[in-house]
Every structure is written in structure tokens, then in C-alpha cells.
Design an enzyme around this catalytic site. Structure first.
Site, short mmCIF file in Angstrom:
data_model
loop_
_atom_site.label_atom_id
_atom_site.label_comp_id
_atom_site.label_asym_id
_atom_site.label_seq_id
_atom_site.Cartn_x
_atom_site.Cartn_y
_atom_site.Cartn_z
N TYR A 70 16.85 -6.63 48.07
CA TYR A 70 17.03 -7.67 49.11
C TYR A 70 15.81 -8.59 49.20
O TYR A 70 15.97 -9.78 49.46
CB TYR A 70 17.40 -7.04 50.47
CG TYR A 70 18.87 -6.68 50.47
CD1 TYR A 70 19.83 -7.64 50.70
CD2 TYR A 70 19.29 -5.39 50.14
CE1 TYR A 70 21.19 -7.33 50.65
CE2 TYR A 70 20.64 -5.08 50.07
CZ TYR A 70 21.58 -6.06 50.33
OH TYR A 70 22.93 -5.76 50.25
N ILE A 107 25.58 -14.30 52.90
CA ILE A 107 24.49 -13.94 53.80
C ILE A 107 23.31 -14.89 53.62
O ILE A 107 22.22 -14.65 54.14
CB ILE A 107 24.05 -12.46 53.56
CG1 ILE A 107 23.51 -12.25 52.14
CG2 ILE A 107 25.21 -11.51 53.84
CD1 ILE A 107 22.88 -10.87 51.92
N HIS A 123 29.47 -10.76 56.85
CA HIS A 123 28.69 -9.70 56.19
C HIS A 123 27.20 -9.76 56.57
O HIS A 123 26.37 -9.22 55.83
CB HIS A 123 28.88 -9.78 54.67
CG HIS A 123 30.27 -9.41 54.24
ND1 HIS A 123 30.78 -9.70 52.99
CD2 HIS A 123 31.27 -8.76 54.91
CE1 HIS A 123 32.03 -9.25 52.90
NE2 HIS A 123 32.35 -8.68 54.06
N GLY A 193 35.47 -20.17 46.69
CA GLY A 193 34.50 -19.38 45.94
C GLY A 193 34.49 -17.90 46.26
O GLY A 193 33.41 -17.31 46.31
C1 BJW Z 1 33.20 -20.53 42.12
C2 BJW Z 1 32.12 -21.18 41.60
C3 BJW Z 1 32.03 -22.53 41.92
C4 BJW Z 1 31.94 -19.21 40.94
N1 BJW Z 1 32.96 -23.09 42.67
N2 BJW Z 1 34.13 -21.11 42.86
C5 BJW Z 1 41.47 -2.31 52.15
C6 BJW Z 1 41.93 -2.25 50.85
C7 BJW Z 1 41.08 -1.84 49.82
C8 BJW Z 1 39.76 -1.49 50.09
C9 BJW Z 1 39.30 -1.54 51.36
C10 BJW Z 1 40.15 -1.96 52.37
N3 BJW Z 1 39.43 -1.94 53.54
C11 BJW Z 1 38.18 -1.53 53.27
C12 BJW Z 1 38.06 -1.27 51.96
C13 BJW Z 1 36.81 -0.79 51.30
C14 BJW Z 1 35.82 -1.87 51.00
C15 BJW Z 1 36.46 -2.81 49.96
O1 BJW Z 1 36.89 -3.89 50.26
N4 BJW Z 1 36.48 -2.40 48.72
C16 BJW Z 1 37.10 -3.21 47.65
C17 BJW Z 1 36.00 -3.73 46.69
C18 BJW Z 1 38.13 -2.39 46.96
N5 BJW Z 1 35.40 -2.59 52.20
C19 BJW Z 1 34.41 -2.16 52.97
O2 BJW Z 1 33.82 -1.11 52.73
C20 BJW Z 1 34.09 -3.01 54.19
N6 BJW Z 1 33.99 -2.17 55.34
C21 BJW Z 1 35.06 -1.62 55.88
O3 BJW Z 1 36.18 -1.84 55.53
O4 BJW Z 1 34.75 -0.78 56.91
C22 BJW Z 1 35.78 -0.01 57.52
C23 BJW Z 1 35.12 0.85 58.56
C24 BJW Z 1 35.64 0.83 59.85
C25 BJW Z 1 35.05 1.63 60.83
C26 BJW Z 1 33.94 2.41 60.52
C27 BJW Z 1 33.44 2.42 59.24
C28 BJW Z 1 34.02 1.62 58.25
C29 BJW Z 1 32.71 -3.66 54.04
C30 BJW Z 1 32.62 -4.61 52.89
C31 BJW Z 1 31.18 -5.12 52.77
C32 BJW Z 1 30.97 -5.96 51.53
N7 BJW Z 1 29.58 -6.20 51.36
C33 BJW Z 1 29.09 -7.05 50.28
C34 BJW Z 1 27.55 -6.99 50.30
C35 BJW Z 1 27.04 -7.75 51.54
C36 BJW Z 1 25.58 -7.90 51.56
C37 BJW Z 1 25.04 -8.61 50.35
O5 BJW Z 1 25.39 -9.76 50.04
O6 BJW Z 1 24.21 -8.00 49.71
O7 BJW Z 1 29.55 -8.39 50.47
S1 BJW Z 1 29.78 -6.66 48.68
C38 BJW Z 1 29.90 -8.31 48.11
O8 BJW Z 1 31.29 -8.69 47.90
C39 BJW Z 1 29.39 -9.18 49.26
C40 BJW Z 1 30.36 -10.34 49.24
O9 BJW Z 1 30.36 -10.98 50.49
C41 BJW Z 1 31.66 -9.67 48.89
C42 BJW Z 1 32.70 -10.60 48.35
O10 BJW Z 1 32.33 -11.15 47.13
P1 BJW Z 1 32.66 -12.67 46.82
O11 BJW Z 1 31.93 -13.53 47.75
O12 BJW Z 1 34.12 -12.86 46.75
O13 BJW Z 1 31.95 -12.84 45.38
P2 BJW Z 1 32.54 -12.56 43.91
O14 BJW Z 1 31.39 -12.52 42.99
O15 BJW Z 1 33.46 -11.41 43.90
O16 BJW Z 1 33.43 -13.86 43.62
C43 BJW Z 1 32.87 -15.13 43.43
C44 BJW Z 1 33.99 -16.11 43.21
O17 BJW Z 1 33.44 -17.41 43.14
C45 BJW Z 1 34.75 -15.89 41.88
O18 BJW Z 1 36.14 -15.92 42.15
C46 BJW Z 1 34.34 -17.08 41.01
O19 BJW Z 1 35.38 -17.53 40.15
C47 BJW Z 1 34.04 -18.12 42.07
N8 BJW Z 1 33.10 -19.15 41.68
N9 BJW Z 1 31.37 -20.24 40.86
C48 BJW Z 1 34.01 -22.31 43.10
N10 BJW Z 1 31.00 -23.26 41.42
#
Ligand code: BJW
Length: 249
Positions: A70, A107, A123, A193
Site C-alpha cells: 500500500y 481508492i 472500497h 473501466g
Molecule cells: C479500461 C481502460 C481504459 C483498462 N478505459 N477501461 C457474490 C458472488 C461471488 C463472490 C462474492 C459474492 N459476494 C461476495 C463475494 C466474494 C468477494 C468477490 O467478489 N469475489 C469475486 C472475485 C469472486 N467479495 C468480497 O469479498 C467483498 N466483501 C463481501 O462480499 O463481504 C461480505 C461480508 C458481509 C458481512 C461480513 C463479512 C463479509 C469485498 C470485495 C473487496 C474488493 N477489494 C479490492 C481491493 C480494494 C483495495 C485496493 O484497491 O487495494 O477492490 S479487490 C480489487 O478488485 C479492488 C477493485 O476495486 C476490485 C474491482 O476491480 P476492477 O476495478 O474491476 O479492476 P479490474 O482490473 O478487474 O478491471 C479493470 C477493467 O478496466 C478491465 O475490464 C479493463 O478492460 C478496463 N480498462 N484500461 C476503459 N483506459
């Protein structure tokens, strides 16, 4: 298949008619600012194991490793600037104040630095720390000042953690409730994105569809898990497509 020009026209037409607009943004929105995404071949999850740096278990096991991850990101984000996509979204909001919300998974604070006022950070924030001592629990915005390898709480001496949401952690409830409300009430949702694979953030898209039958506009380089829900697809860098929609309004 419609051309990009046709899709831009359709997006502008939907936005002209809209009374409330929400945006769901992800890492791709900041890619043109130089912030790495997560799931690309050169993305953050290529070099780091999610379980090590983005779960509470990883933090308990090796807090130094997590803080190194971080702190490097804090340093990097301090040096970058909002891109044309962030600026276009801030301009959309100026044109419909009080009726435009950015719901972001990012973030990095770049939407706010671009001038967006109504931003919901699902997040957390890279700039904030949270004390892990239950009695203290202080959350503070530390900007991008260097924090050291194992920063301690200035109030109680407890261990600090980044105020971000890791896997298996709940989203901040107040922020999530506001996001659900905005998504449920908007008539256009712009999805920018994000790979739309992380939940519950990705469920903002069906919430918008089911709430007010929102028109969903996807802005991404490629099709994603959100594409099946999208009425309009603007495939190209969002730093180009978002300003182009604005120029048509
Ligand atoms: C462009 C571009 C350009 C490039 N122009 N486009 C239901 C179903 C299945 C699973 C779950 C569910 N519910 C919960 C889960 C589990 C889990 C989850 O989702 N897992 C899946 C991966 C399967 N979720 C969790 O654990 C969440 N918590 C939760 O559900 O808690 C329940 C609970 C209740 C009560 C008590 C206890 C628990 C929490 C999720 C937290 C995610 N955290 C992160 C890290 C945050 C901190 C950090 O940044 O370090 O968040 S992980 C990471 O992924 C980060 C992002 O915000 C997140 C999403 O990623 P994002 O932004 O989509 O990025 P990419 O890289 O995936 O995509 C980029 C896109 O941009 C691509 O499509 C490119 O093509 C595009 N792109 N350049 C336009 N120029």
C-alpha cells in the site's frame, strides 16, 4: 453491431433525457492516469497474491508486506493526475448538480481531484488509515505523506491498517446503502473501466436495471461480465469515449 459513432449518439441521447445519472467506476477509469488495474496481464494481481495483500488474514500474517504494497501504491498515486475521463465525469456533474453520483471501487481519490463532488467510495481510500484497536478505531485522512513500514496510531499507539475493503470484509454500510439508493433511482448508469467480477460492487448494475429500468452504458476497452446487461457499449479508452459523449450533449 453498431459503430462507436452510433453508440456515442445513443449514449448522448439517453443522457439528455436522464433526470438522475449514476456511474460505477473501476480501475480502468484511472488506467490512463498511469494507475495499474488489477486483472490485466501487467496488473497488480500478476505480481501479488490476493490472499497475501488484500485479505484480513494476509494482513494478520504479514502486515509489513501489506504496508509495503500500500505504501508503494500511495507513493505512485501521489504522482499521478486525473485523466480526461475523470474530468468529463466531473463536468457531467456540474451540468446536473445533485443528480449525478459517482460510485467508485477505486481508492485513488482521482474522481474527487478531478472535481467530482458526489463520490461514494465502495472500497475505501488509499489516503486513509484505520486503527485496528477496537477501543480506538480512529479513521484519519493522511493524504500521501510517507507512513513507514508499520505505522502506529498517533492517538493510542495501536497498529494502523489501510482504510480499504479487502476480500471477505463488508463494504462500509452507510456508503453501500447510499450506492444502492442512487443505483435504484438513476435512469442512466455509466459503467466505466471495471471487469465487474467483484461483488457486491458489480450488483450495482442489476440494481440499476431492476430499480428504474436504467439505460446501462458500458465504457471499457473490451466486453466484460457487465456487457450482457449493457444497452450501449462504448469500447475504447474511457479517457477518449467519456469526453466524446460530453461533446455531443
Ligand atoms: C479500461 C481502460 C481504459 C483498462 N478505459 N477501461 C457474490 C458472488 C461471488 C463472490 C462474492 C459474492 N459476494 C461476495 C463475494 C466474494 C468477494 C468477490 O467478489 N469475489 C469475486 C472475485 C469472486 N467479495 C468480497 O469479498 C467483498 N466483501 C463481501 O462480499 O463481504 C461480505 C461480508 C458481509 C458481512 C461480513 C463479512 C463479509 C469485498 C470485495 C473487496 C474488493 N477489494 C479490492 C481491493 C480494494 C483495495 C485496493 O484497491 O487495494 O477492490 S479487490 C480489487 O478488485 C479492488 C477493485 O476495486 C476490485 C474491482 O476491480 P476492477 O476495478 O474491476 O479492476 P479490474 O482490473 O478487474 O478491471 C479493470 C477493467 O478496466 C478491465 O475490464 C479493463 O478492460 C478496463 N480498462 N484500461 C476503459 N483506459
Amino acid at each position: 453491431m453498431n459503430t462507436l459513432e452510433t453508440e456515442l449518439e445513443r449514449a448522448a441521447a439517453a443522457l439528455r433525457k436522464a433526470s438522475r445519472v449514476a456511474v460505477l467506476s473501476g480501475a480502468g477509469a484511472s488506467a490512463e492516469s498511469g494507475v495499474p488495474t488489477f486483472r490485466a496481464s501487467d496488473g497488480l494481481w500478476e505480481d501479488h497474491r490476493i490472499e497475501d495483500v488484500a485479505t484480513p488474514t494476509g494482513f494478520r500474517r504479514d502486515p509489513l508486506l501489506v504496508w509495503r504494497f500500500y505504501n508503494l501504491r500511495r507513493e505512485a498515486v501521489a504522482k499521478v493526475h486525473p485523466n480526461a475521463g475523470h474530468l468529463a465525469l466531473a463536468e457531467f456533474e456540474r451540468r446536473m448538480p445533485g443528480r449525478f453520483t459517482v460510485i467508485t471501487q477505486n481508492i485513488d481519490g482521482l474522481h474527487q481531484r478531478a472535481g467530482s463532488l458526489n463520490v461514494l467510495e465502495l472500497h475505501g481510500s488509499l489516503a486513509r488509515t484505520r486503527c485496528t484497536s477496537e477501543r480506538c478505531d480512529t479513521v484519519e485522512d493522511r493524504g500521501f505523506e510517507p507512513l513507514g513500514e508499520r505505522p502506529l496510531c498517533p492517538h493510542c499507539g495501536g497498529f494502523l491498517r489501510p482504510d480499504v475493503v479487502w476480500f471477505h470484509e463488508p463494504l462500509p454500510p452507510v456508503v453501500w446503502r447510499k450506492a444502492e439508493k442512487e443505483a435504484g433511482e438513476c435512469d442512466v448508469l455509466i459503467v466505466v473501466g471495471t471487469s465487474a467480477v467483484v461483488y457486491p460492487a458489480a450488483s450495482i448494475i442489476p440494481i440499476a436495471r431492476e430499480g428504474n429500468n436504467a439505460v446501462v452504458i458500458e465504457c471499457n476497452l473490451t466486453r466484460t461480465d457487465a456487457s450482457g446487461h449493457a444497452d450501449i457499449g462504448l469500447y475504447g479508452p474511457s479517457g477518449q469515449t467519456l469526453p466524446r459523449i460530453l461533446s455531443l450533449l
